[in-house]
Write a protein that holds these residues in place. Sequence first.
Motif, PDB file in Angstrom:
ATOM      1  N   GLY A  71     112.587 -60.112 -44.164  1.00 15.59           N
ATOM      2  CA  GLY A  71     111.663 -60.585 -43.143  1.00 15.59           C
ATOM      3  C   GLY A  71     111.364 -62.057 -43.346  1.00 15.59           C
ATOM      4  N   GLU A  88     105.669 -62.755 -43.147  1.00 21.28           N
ATOM      5  CA  GLU A  88     105.599 -61.286 -43.196  1.00 21.28           C
ATOM      6  C   GLU A  88     105.493 -60.801 -44.628  1.00 21.28           C
ATOM      7  N   ASN A  96     101.948 -61.304 -45.831  1.00 23.59           N
ATOM      8  CA  ASN A  96     101.004 -60.353 -45.235  1.00 23.59           C
ATOM      9  C   ASN A  96     100.939 -59.046 -46.010  1.00 23.59           C
TER      10      ASN A  96
END
Length: 290
Positions: free
Chosen positions: A215, A219, A222
């Motif tokens: 990703g 991402e 996160n």
Amino acid sequence: MQLIISNLNKTYSNGVQALKDVNLTINQGMFGLLGPNGAGKSSLMRTIATLQEPDSGSILLGEINVLTQKDEVRKTLGYLPQEFGVYPKVDATTLLNHLAVLKGITNASERKSVVEALLQKTNLWDARKKNLGGYSGGMKQRFGIAQALLANPKLIIVDEPTAGLDPAERNRFLNLLSELGENTVVILSTHIVEDVKELCSDMAIFNKGEVLFKGSPDEALNEIVGKIWQKRINKAELSDFKQNFKVISEKLIGGNPIIHVLSDTNPDGTFEAVTGDLEDVYFSKIFANA
């Protein structure tokens, strides 16, 4: 153009499984392949570069079947391996000319134009008549990129390109890679988190032949929001903390370690919450795969 890797497997004769059902889709731009030494990154790069056969799986570069159309791949591939040799008593212009001929650039005026442009692009023009044996590590890496760019490749693979470079050479090299990623698929294989953080819009974390994450860096970050906890401890306590908590990294400062722990909540009430970075993501994935 996309590079699509599907269900790729490779086990060497000594029993080491270097690639385990690898699936990746890589788009145009800078793609970071991040993992420790021995993770299998070079095995994957060598397979994409048609230097070894997998046991199973497929690789497509646009409409080209990488495993069955090797000559077509090589026409559009630029490859800078982790270690590459140069003729130490040959100057950069002469060797680039020779390599350009091997790449099929047989017209003398076209070849001269291409070679001169690449020497300018890689900031080697002033050293073009200097023997390669006298080049610094960074200059050799930039020469490696110059040869990789012959014949205007659509796919460029660079394997551990900044290892051993001083900070100034590393910055020059990364700036050059960043420019290349604007119009090309560039795969940067490295174990240096900062290289990926600074350059890549897409990435994968790789260990023991497996893809642990795929990703964007955002991402990845996160995934660890609110889960990284920090504490300074005595060196003698480190073993106990490792036994009781998910210690993903440690850094010695003033003789005592500062540890980062992965946890949904404060591990024992005495830790400080910190904002995780890409290095924390990397270590958390590797920890889970240990």
